[in-house]
Structures are given as structure tokens and as C-alpha cells.
Design an enzyme around this catalytic site. Structure first.
Site, PDB file in Angstrom:
ATOM      1  N   SER A 169       0.828  -1.201   0.000  1.00 45.18           N
ATOM      2  CA  SER A 169       0.000   0.000   0.000  1.00 45.18           C
ATOM      3  C   SER A 169       0.865   1.254   0.000  1.00 45.18           C
ATOM      4  O   SER A 169       2.072   1.194   0.195  1.00 45.18           O
ATOM      5  CB  SER A 169      -0.899   0.009   1.238  1.00 45.18           C
ATOM      6  OG  SER A 169      -0.113   0.320   2.377  1.00 45.18           O
ATOM      7  N   LYS A 170       0.205   2.371  -0.203  1.00 44.98           N
ATOM      8  CA  LYS A 170       0.888   3.658  -0.196  1.00 44.98           C
ATOM      9  C   LYS A 170       1.586   3.852   1.151  1.00 44.98           C
ATOM     10  O   LYS A 170       2.690   4.348   1.225  1.00 44.98           O
ATOM     11  CB  LYS A 170      -0.148   4.750  -0.451  1.00 44.98           C
ATOM     12  CG  LYS A 170       0.374   6.152  -0.275  1.00 44.98           C
ATOM     13  CD  LYS A 170      -0.670   7.145  -0.730  1.00 44.98           C
ATOM     14  CE  LYS A 170      -0.382   8.585  -0.366  1.00 44.98           C
ATOM     15  NZ  LYS A 170       0.653   8.885   0.564  1.00 44.98           N
TER      16      LYS A 170
END
Ligand code: GLU
Length: 507
Positions: A265-266
Site C-alpha cells: 500500500s501507499k
């Protein structure tokens, strides 16, 4: 494979910056298309207006261009199957939604969001889950449960409605995923998904299937998160009478966090300091997320590292150009299981590409760094300097720290090195050494070395001690490539001047 022309599409929704998982999907589509002399289509899926983000479409285009994925058909490129932006295809979807209703494959549903929410809550209270499906549809407000007159009345009154797909009650369906093999399901476990919304736009499912069909897409290659949609899509192809022209499916494995647990994920990138986006992204709120390009990655390295996330060539080879990837790529060698992202390996790829760059190309990239520091250096010196240190760096941005002394005389000296090396007889010896250096007629590494060695022998000092002190004077610390080569490149006058400076500053 069938003998149909290969046409694939990358179909992102412009909801923000493209995650590298999305870039990898684009890349596998591109490689597959090029491998089979097919077309690579870029379709913008923007039917969910609530998630639209300004600038995202431009970001997608710029990312693909930077990475060298040439788009054959798309919004900017045009093509015979346009428009390539779903919000410009509204009329088309209405037609097919109507067709599904007329053929008994879909129905109008007038339930309000509040009514549906109440159903959900009731179900939850009974520890079950509400689903709009064959078991519940007749008890809800739709054109299956209401009379034709009631439906007409609601429509003329302008009551908002959606269109739902009427999932058959008990059908065994089987389809093949090129990566996962046979996927079997029974329609009884599927609900009646909304295919057309009250805002006059289709949902992803209808738009995606209609467009893949109309754009003659032969293979749908997309992320694993879309695997659960495959049964509904297969049923839509059947309902629309397009089964014979249905594309083949391939669902790519997830890209996993560096720990191997969960989807990358970011936030993983923010935490560990590596980019998860191809280009830097500034959100409309002004938040900045780092990109591979701005972090100093070469586009070729990014392509290479992404290609090996979930695909393997079946050999030990790790370095591939885009052309070599196109040659070697095959869907059969894409793994089913998730691919762990390793930020260190990402750097390693960039290092390989930096090392393999020609000295001239690397020097050209470095010149802009020098210019920004107001340094006008002789290009031959820049080429030699970068050639000496390129093995030690992973990014062009690391060059300055490695070679700055070629372009600027040290003004400070590493105190630790000073303490250890600049002591006893050394300063006096260094003063004498400048005389010997001055005598060197041919300023070449070997000749300089001979002159220094002769002097060391004459004075009976340790070779290591002197060399370290000499290095300190020339570079300001205890680092750098071969010392005699540094001296040669600096030139005689410069070298002598630096030794004199050190004597003065360190006195
Ligand atoms: N619009 C979908 C996405 O954003 C496309 C999925 C597909 O390729 O079918 O990923």
C-alpha cells in the site's frame, strides 16, 4: 490461443495516482500485446463520478510515456473504436441496459438507499447478511415484484431507480483463467448486482463488458482484485449473446508488502521510504507522494523490476530491456501467488542500469547537477570522474558526494581522519613532498606514485600513513577511488595547491 487478433486494454479509473501495481498491469498488457503483434489500448473508466480526481488521467498518460509503453489507441491517440473515455459513451450503455431488461436479464429496482440500509441492519441484528438476490428480490421494490402499471407510475413520477442484473438461480458455470486455470462457480451464490445507476451512468461491470466487446478486446489482463467480478462478467457476456466473442481472462497476482504479508500500500512506502508511484503526485489537497522518476530511478530499471514482480523468465537472467521482455514474456510464466516487493532489490536494479550506462551518458546526466551548483567543468574530466565511481552508486543523485572533490577543493577535513592520519612527522613530510611533486615531469599516475614512493623511502616513513594523509589533502576525507588517478586528474598545480592548503588549514 485462438487466431483472433490480439487486442488488450489497460483500463484504469482516474481516481488518483497510478499505484505500481497498476503500472505492472499496464506493462504485462503491453508486453503481451507486443509479443503477439497486437494492439495496446488505453481506456479511461470514469463512470464513478464521485471518485474522479483532477489530474489523474494526465498522470496515467505521463507515467506510461515515461516508461516507454506506447499506446496504440486511447483518448489522446484516437482509434477506430472510440471514444475511449467511458463518460463519453453513455448512450451506448443505455442501449445495452435496455436490451438486458427487454430480454429478461435485468430489471428496474426502486429501493431507496435508506430502505436497503434498513434491510442490512435487520439482517445484521439476526447475525446474517442481506443480499439482493434470488431469495430476496421478490420481497423488494422492483419491476419483478411490482405490476407493470406500478412500475410505469413510479417511472413517470420520476422516482429514482437502478438497473440490476437478474442472476440465474442455479447454474453451474465454468471458465478458464489463463493464470489460475479453471474457475467454477454456481450462480446461486451470486447477488443481483447494480449494472446501471440512478445517475444515468453504468456501473463498472456493464461498462467494462460492453466496452471490451465493442473494442474487440481479445484478452483481459488485470489485477487479482477483479477475480471476484469474473463470474458476473461471464454471465453478462452470456446474457448479451456474446459468449463466442468473449475475451480470455488472466488475473495477475497481487504485489505484496516487503514483509510478504498483505497487499503493498501507499502507507508501506511512506513508512519505509520507497516510492509506490511511478511519478511524484501532488494531490488536489497539496499532499505530495514520492515517485520513482523523481527519486532518481531510470525508467528502464523500473520496467525491469516490475516485469519480475509476478513473472519469471524460467532462467537466471534478471536484466531485461523492454525489447528482451517483449521477446521473453508469456502469460504461462506468470505466477498465481503474490509477488513480494523488495525495496532493496529495486535499488539493485537501478544500480545495474547506472553501472551499465556509458560513462558519457552518465556524465551528461551529472552535468545538470554541476550546473545547478554553478560549476562549469571540462566534460572529459566529468566522464573520467563518473567512470571511477559508478560501481559505488545506485542513483545519479549519489554522484556528487562521490566526486565533488574533482570540482571543488576541500574546505573542510574529516576530523576523524585528521586525528588519525595528520600527526607526528606527517605535516613536515607533506611540505617536503610538494617539492618532489613539483619535480615530476610527466604528470601520470604511475610517475606520481614513483616520486612519492622514492620520497617515502628516503624519509623512512610508513607508506600507508603518507598515502592516507595525501588522500586527506586531496579529497578532504578518507574516501574516493584510486588516489594516484585522482592526483593525475586534478593536475599538478591543483594537487600541489591542495597539499599546501591542508598544511596551512590543519597547522
Ligand atoms: N477500471 C478498473 C480499474 O480501475 C478496470 C479493471 C479491469 O481491468 O477490468 O482497475
Amino acid at each position: 490461443m485462438t487466431d483472433r487478433k490480439v487486442r488488450v486494454r489497460f483500463a484504469p479509473s482516474p481516481t488518483g495516482p497510478l499505484h505500481i501495481g497498476g503500472v505492472r498491469t499496464a506493462l504485462f498488457n503491453y508486453l503481451f500485446a507486443k509479443k503477439h503483434q497486437g494492439d495496446f489500448v488505453l481506456r479511461i473508466e470514469d463512470t464513478d463520478q464521485t471518485r474522479f480526481v483532477e489530474g489523474a488521467e494526465e498522470y496515467i498518460n505521463e507515467s506510461l510515456t515515461w516508461l516507454g509503453m506506447t499506446i496504440d489507441e486511447g483518448v489522446a491517440q484516437g482509434g477506430e473504436f472510440g471514444p475511449y473515455k467511458q463518460s463519453e459513451r453513455k448512450e451506448i450503455y443505455i442501449q445495452y441496459a435496455d436490451k438486458l431488461i427487454n430480454d429478461g436479464w435485468a430489471y428496474y429496482a426502486f429501493d431507496t438507499p435508506e430502505e436497503l440500509e434498513a434491510k442490512r441492519e435487520d439482517a445484521e441484528a439476526e447475525k446474517t447478511k442481506f443480499s439482493y438476490d434470488m431469495n430476496t428480490r421478490m420481497g423488494l421494490k422492483n419491476s419483478l415484484s411490482l405490476s407493470a402499471e406500478e412500475v410505469e407510475k413510479l417511472k413517470t413520477e420520476g422516482v429514482p431507480y437502478v438497473v440490476r442484473f437478474k442472476m440465474p438461480e442455479n447454474e453451474e458455470v465454468s471458465a478458464v483463467d489463463m493464470i489460475r486455470g479453471e474457475v467454477k462457480f454456481n450462480t446461486a451464490i451470486l447477488d443481483d448486482k447494480v449494472i446501471f445507476k440512478s445517475d444515468g451512468l453504468p456501473t463498472y461491470h456493464l461498462a467494462n463488458v460492453v466496452d471490451d466487446y465493442l473494442m474487440k478486446i481479445s484478452h483481459v489482463i488485470r489485477g487479482e482484485e477483479w477475480l471476484p467480478s469474473m463470474p458476473l462478467h461471464i454471465m453478462l457476456y452470456r446474457a448479451l449473446g456474446w459468449e463466442d466473442e468473449r475475451p480470455e481472462f488472466a488475473h495477475l497476482p497481487l504485489i505484496l508488502k516487503p514483509t510478504g504479508k498483505g497487499k503493498l500500500s501507499k502507507r508501506d512506502g511512506d513508512k519505509a521510504g520507497f516510492p509506490v508511484f511511478p511519478l511524484e503526485w501532488k494531490s488536489p489537497e497539496g499532499e505530495i507522494a514520492s515517485g520513482y522518476r523523481e527519486s532518481g530511478y531510470l525508467s528502464e530499471a523500473v520496467v525491469n523490476l516490475l516485469a519480475l514482480l509476478g513473472w519469471n523468465p524460467g532462467t537466471e537472467q534478471e536484466i531485461f530491456s523492454m525489447e528482451q521482455l517483449t521477446e521473453a514474456f508469456s502469460i504461462e510464466r506468470v505466477n498465481k501467488s503474490g509477488a513480494r516487493f523488495d525495496p532493496e532489490k529495486a535499488k539493485w536494479f537501478n544500480h545495474q542500469y547506472v553501472v551499465n550506462m556509458s560513462d558519457e551518458d552518465l556524465a551528461k546526466q551529472f552535468v545538470s547537477e554541476l550546473t545547478s551548483r554553478n560549476i562549469e567543468a571540462d566534460f572529459t574530466l566529468v566522464v573520467k570522474a563518473v567512470s571511477l565511481v559508478k560501481e559505488r552508486i545506485s542513483f545519479v543523485s549519489e554522484l556528487w558526494d562521490q566526486v565533488s572533490f574533482f570540482f571543488e577543493a576541500p574546505t573542510e577535513y574529516d576530523p576523524k581522519v585528521v586525528k588519525k592520519r595528520w600527526k607526528g612527522d606527517v605535516p613536515a613530510f607533506m611540505a617536503e613532498l610538494t617539492g618532489s611533486l613539483d619535480q615530476v615531469s610527466e604528470w601520470k599516475a604511475e610517475v606520481i606514485k614513483e616520486a612519492i614512493s622514492a620520497k617515502i623511502e628516503e624519509k623512512g616513513l610508513g607508506f600507508g600513513l603518507v598515502m592516507n594523509a595525501f588522500r586527506l589533502a586531496l579529497v578532504g576525507g578518507g574516501f574516493g577511488p584510486d588516489l594516484m588517478t585522482i592526483a593525475e586528474l586534478l593536475g599538478k598545480e591543483n594537487t600541489i595547491q591542495r597539499v599546501k592548503n591542508a598544511i596551512e588549514v590543519l597547522a
